[in-house]
Scaffold this motif. Structure first.
Motif, mmCIF file in Angstrom:
data_model
loop_
_atom_site.group_PDB
_atom_site.id
_atom_site.type_symbol
_atom_site.label_atom_id
_atom_site.label_comp_id
_atom_site.label_asym_id
_atom_site.label_seq_id
_atom_site.Cartn_x
_atom_site.Cartn_y
_atom_site.Cartn_z
ATOM 1 N N VAL A 155 -3.305 -5.530 47.502
ATOM 2 C CA VAL A 155 -4.473 -6.278 47.972
ATOM 3 C C VAL A 155 -5.227 -6.812 46.760
ATOM 4 O O VAL A 155 -5.671 -6.040 45.907
ATOM 5 C CB VAL A 155 -5.403 -5.381 48.816
ATOM 6 C CG1 VAL A 155 -6.608 -6.167 49.318
ATOM 7 C CG2 VAL A 155 -4.640 -4.751 49.969
ATOM 8 N N SER A 156 -5.352 -8.142 46.654
ATOM 9 C CA SER A 156 -6.128 -8.729 45.565
ATOM 10 C C SER A 156 -7.577 -8.878 46.000
ATOM 11 O O SER A 156 -7.866 -9.241 47.138
ATOM 12 C CB SER A 156 -5.545 -10.076 45.141
ATOM 13 O OG SER A 156 -5.506 -10.986 46.230
ATOM 14 N N LEU A 157 -8.484 -8.598 45.060
ATOM 15 C CA LEU A 157 -9.909 -8.580 45.357
ATOM 16 C C LEU A 157 -10.670 -9.521 44.433
ATOM 17 O O LEU A 157 -10.182 -9.904 43.366
ATOM 18 C CB LEU A 157 -10.470 -7.156 45.212
ATOM 19 C CG LEU A 157 -9.821 -6.079 46.074
ATOM 20 C CD1 LEU A 157 -10.332 -4.707 45.667
ATOM 21 C CD2 LEU A 157 -10.111 -6.335 47.541
ATOM 22 N N SER A 158 -11.883 -9.849 44.833
ATOM 23 C CA SER A 158 -12.724 -10.714 44.012
ATOM 24 C C SER A 158 -13.246 -9.991 42.776
ATOM 25 O O SER A 158 -13.880 -10.619 41.926
ATOM 26 C CB SER A 158 -13.900 -11.246 44.841
ATOM 27 O OG SER A 158 -14.670 -10.179 45.367
ATOM 28 N N THR A 159 -12.965 -8.701 42.644
ATOM 29 C CA THR A 159 -13.344 -7.936 41.450
ATOM 30 C C THR A 159 -12.360 -8.149 40.308
ATOM 31 O O THR A 159 -12.470 -7.485 39.275
ATOM 32 C CB THR A 159 -13.391 -6.443 41.781
ATOM 33 O OG1 THR A 159 -12.115 -6.029 42.280
ATOM 34 C CG2 THR A 159 -14.449 -6.146 42.821
ATOM 35 N N LYS A 160 -11.358 -9.054 40.509
ATOM 36 C CA LYS A 160 -10.299 -9.328 39.531
ATOM 37 C C LYS A 160 -9.324 -8.170 39.417
ATOM 38 O O LYS A 160 -8.618 -8.031 38.410
ATOM 39 C CB LYS A 160 -10.880 -9.683 38.152
ATOM 40 C CG LYS A 160 -11.948 -10.775 38.170
ATOM 41 C CD LYS A 160 -12.490 -11.028 36.773
ATOM 42 C CE LYS A 160 -13.664 -11.990 36.796
ATOM 43 N NZ LYS A 160 -14.859 -11.413 37.427
ATOM 44 N N SER A 201 -9.094 -11.382 33.719
ATOM 45 C CA SER A 201 -10.482 -11.666 33.353
ATOM 46 C C SER A 201 -11.103 -12.763 34.199
ATOM 47 O O SER A 201 -12.258 -13.127 33.986
ATOM 48 C CB SER A 201 -10.565 -12.056 31.869
ATOM 49 O OG SER A 201 -9.778 -13.218 31.614
ATOM 50 N N ASP A 202 -10.342 -13.289 35.165
ATOM 51 C CA ASP A 202 -10.864 -14.324 36.044
ATOM 52 C C ASP A 202 -10.212 -14.148 37.421
ATOM 53 O O ASP A 202 -9.414 -13.236 37.637
ATOM 54 C CB ASP A 202 -10.581 -15.716 35.471
ATOM 55 C CG ASP A 202 -11.608 -16.754 35.921
ATOM 56 O OD1 ASP A 202 -12.204 -16.570 37.001
ATOM 57 O OD2 ASP A 202 -11.787 -17.758 35.201
ATOM 58 N N THR A 203 -10.537 -15.038 38.357
ATOM 59 C CA THR A 203 -10.090 -14.928 39.746
ATOM 60 C C THR A 203 -8.576 -14.812 39.853
ATOM 61 O O THR A 203 -7.835 -15.574 39.222
ATOM 62 C CB THR A 203 -10.557 -16.163 40.535
ATOM 63 O OG1 THR A 203 -11.968 -16.269 40.453
ATOM 64 C CG2 THR A 203 -10.139 -16.054 41.997
ATOM 65 N N ILE A 204 -8.116 -13.868 40.665
ATOM 66 C CA ILE A 204 -6.686 -13.737 40.963
ATOM 67 C C ILE A 204 -6.354 -14.689 42.101
ATOM 68 O O ILE A 204 -6.922 -14.599 43.185
ATOM 69 C CB ILE A 204 -6.335 -12.286 41.342
ATOM 70 C CG1 ILE A 204 -6.611 -11.353 40.152
ATOM 71 C CG2 ILE A 204 -4.880 -12.178 41.784
ATOM 72 C CD1 ILE A 204 -6.414 -9.884 40.476
ATOM 73 N N ASN A 205 -5.403 -15.589 41.877
ATOM 74 C CA ASN A 205 -5.090 -16.635 42.857
ATOM 75 C C ASN A 205 -3.884 -16.327 43.728
ATOM 76 O O ASN A 205 -3.765 -16.867 44.832
ATOM 77 C CB ASN A 205 -4.884 -17.964 42.136
ATOM 78 C CG ASN A 205 -6.148 -18.457 41.471
ATOM 79 O OD1 ASN A 205 -7.227 -18.402 42.059
ATOM 80 N ND2 ASN A 205 -6.036 -18.913 40.230
ATOM 81 N N GLN A 206 -2.972 -15.483 43.255
ATOM 82 C CA GLN A 206 -1.805 -15.111 44.059
ATOM 83 C C GLN A 206 -1.232 -13.803 43.546
ATOM 84 O O GLN A 206 -1.263 -13.520 42.345
ATOM 85 C CB GLN A 206 -0.720 -16.196 44.011
ATOM 86 C CG GLN A 206 0.483 -15.899 44.917
ATOM 87 C CD GLN A 206 1.596 -16.915 44.772
ATOM 88 O OE1 GLN A 206 1.381 -18.031 44.303
ATOM 89 N NE2 GLN A 206 2.799 -16.530 45.159
ATOM 90 N N ILE A 207 -0.695 -12.998 44.463
ATOM 91 C CA ILE A 207 0.048 -11.789 44.107
ATOM 92 C C ILE A 207 1.339 -11.776 44.921
ATOM 93 O O ILE A 207 1.408 -12.349 46.009
ATOM 94 C CB ILE A 207 -0.754 -10.496 44.364
ATOM 95 C CG1 ILE A 207 -1.212 -10.413 45.829
ATOM 96 C CG2 ILE A 207 -1.943 -10.398 43.415
ATOM 97 C CD1 ILE A 207 -1.904 -9.106 46.191
ATOM 98 N N ALA A 208 2.383 -11.127 44.388
ATOM 99 C CA ALA A 208 3.654 -11.040 45.107
ATOM 100 C C ALA A 208 4.560 -10.017 44.450
ATOM 101 O O ALA A 208 4.569 -9.881 43.220
ATOM 102 C CB ALA A 208 4.360 -12.396 45.153
ATOM 103 N N PHE A 209 5.307 -9.278 45.279
ATOM 104 C CA PHE A 209 6.451 -8.511 44.808
ATOM 105 C C PHE A 209 7.618 -9.491 44.818
ATOM 106 O O PHE A 209 8.156 -9.820 45.872
ATOM 107 C CB PHE A 209 6.731 -7.329 45.737
ATOM 108 C CG PHE A 209 5.694 -6.250 45.692
ATOM 109 C CD1 PHE A 209 5.789 -5.210 44.785
ATOM 110 C CD2 PHE A 209 4.609 -6.264 46.568
ATOM 111 C CE1 PHE A 209 4.835 -4.200 44.737
ATOM 112 C CE2 PHE A 209 3.657 -5.264 46.538
ATOM 113 C CZ PHE A 209 3.760 -4.224 45.621
#
Length: 378
Positions: free
Chosen positions: A46-51, A71-79
């Motif tokens: 789960v990606s959060l706005s807390t980086k 150090s900035d917004t996470i825009n996408q995550i994936a396995f």
């Protein structure tokens, strides 16, 4: 087509869903951006706005650990790499794509595109599965992910931020890019990659593109959601537009008695034929699964209500999960939103569940109750 006609299908009954539990991911006003599953469904990230990225059990909701480093917004995550199922990748506006070992939650690699760059999307593929593609500021970047070496930079096909890159399922040498400039491009990534020789086709959607995805039995169809909440369906192989729903929110809103649909979260392909679900939400947190075909947008086949109190950012269906622990049966999926909550939804009628689903009697509006005009897209 304009998308003003109604679907000529039998009106489905809305399925019932109970809210199993709700997890507050953090104290404060943190957003949940995206929820993605590990291949064996032992974890969801789960990606959060807390980086940061947090991991949970999709069955029990138990917190497993946290990955921190952006150090900035996470825009996408994936396995993304099947040969290393424990690796989680994330890209960020800090210009990096990082890999995390989810067994100890430590960073194991970092590709840096430069301090002035932002990475909005990434995808693994290529004919030899060695390519990592990324969407950046008007550029599509390529690395060999095995050694971290950059192998190409396409900078002539788009003139604004590239919001999406996807290698095509079953055509791993083809890459789709989509941009704020309203264009979707198909590239051939075999051999040396360049704008002049490898741009195979361009589709002009006409407005800023937010999300795209492939569906259909041969993945020849392409759905496209824009930043003004319109939906279009395409055959990407011949660049043919099959449906164009400019007023998709109004069409979806007219098919239930809840508040108007304010936004679309995603589309979901259930894996059969050319069926597609358009997932729309209200600012109050209710969600509807609206069936879509070339004729129109139908009445919702599922409604999730009572779990969220704000805009929902991500939906992870578990209905297509194969195998897995017995206790996972009956779990419809997880949702996350701007209220900082993760909600788990059950698809059975077990007793003792918080009855947060909406009954089928509330789904369809009578013709007299329909409104033809809605607020303009924001």
């Amino acid at each position: 087509m304009e998308g003003t006609t109604e679907m000529e299908i039998e009106e489905p009954k809305s399925k019932k869903f109970g809210l199993k539990n709700s997890i507050q991911t953090n104290f404060g006003n943190d957003y949940v951006f995206q929820i993605v599953p590990k291949d064996d469904w032992s974890s969801v990230a789960v990606s959060l706005s807390t980086k940061a990225v947090k991991l949970y059990s999709p069955v029990t909701g138990q917190f497993q650990g946290e990955c921190k480093g952006h150090s900035d917004t996470i825009n996408q995550i994936a396995f993304s790499v099947s040969s290393s199922p424990h690796l989680l990748h994330s890209c960020s506006s800090d210009g990096t794509i990082r890999a995390w070992d989810t067994r100890n939650f430590q960073q194991v690699s970092c590709i840096d595109s430069g301090s002035s760059q932002e990475i909005f999307s990434f995808s693994f593929g290529g004919s030899n599965d060695n390519l990592l593609a990324a969407g950046a500021k008007s550029q599509v970047l390529f690395w060999d992910w095995r050694n971290g070496k950059q192998v190409a930079c396409l900078e002539e096909s788009h003139i604004e931020d590239v919001t999406q890159v996807h290698f095509v399922p079953d055509n791993r040498n083809k890459l789709l890019s989509a941009s704020v400039d309203g264009l979707m491009c198909i590239f051939n990534t075999d051999g040396d990659i360049n704008d002049d020789d490898d741009l195979e086709s361009v589709i002009n959607v006409g407005t800023s593109i937010g999300k795209v995805g492939f569906f259909g039995e041969t993945y020849q169809k392409l759905w496209c959601l824009t930043h003004i909440e319109s939906l279009s369906i395409w055959d990407w192989k011949d660049s043919r537009n099959e449906a164009n729903f400019l007023e998709a929110r109004s069409l979806a809103s007219d098919s239930w008695t809840l508040d108007h649909v304010d936004y679309f979260v995603d589309c979901h392909y259930p894996g059969e034929g050319d069926s597609l679900w358009l997932i729309g939400g209200t600012n109050a947190g209710a969600l509807g699964y609206f069936p879509v075909n070339h004729k129109g947008i139908g009445s919702p086949e599922a409604i999730l209500g009572g779990g969220h109190t704000g805009v929902v950012r991500s939906v992870l269906p578990m209905s297509s999960m194969k195998g897995g622990p017995a206790q996972s049966r009956g779990i419809f999926g997880w949702t996350g939103g701007e209220d900082g909550r993760l909600c788990c939804w059950l698809s059975d009628d077990s007793t003792g569940i918080n009855r947060s689903w909406i009954s089928s009697a509330l789904v369809k509006k009578s013709p007299k109750a329909r409104k033809k005009k809605r607020r303009t897209p924001y």
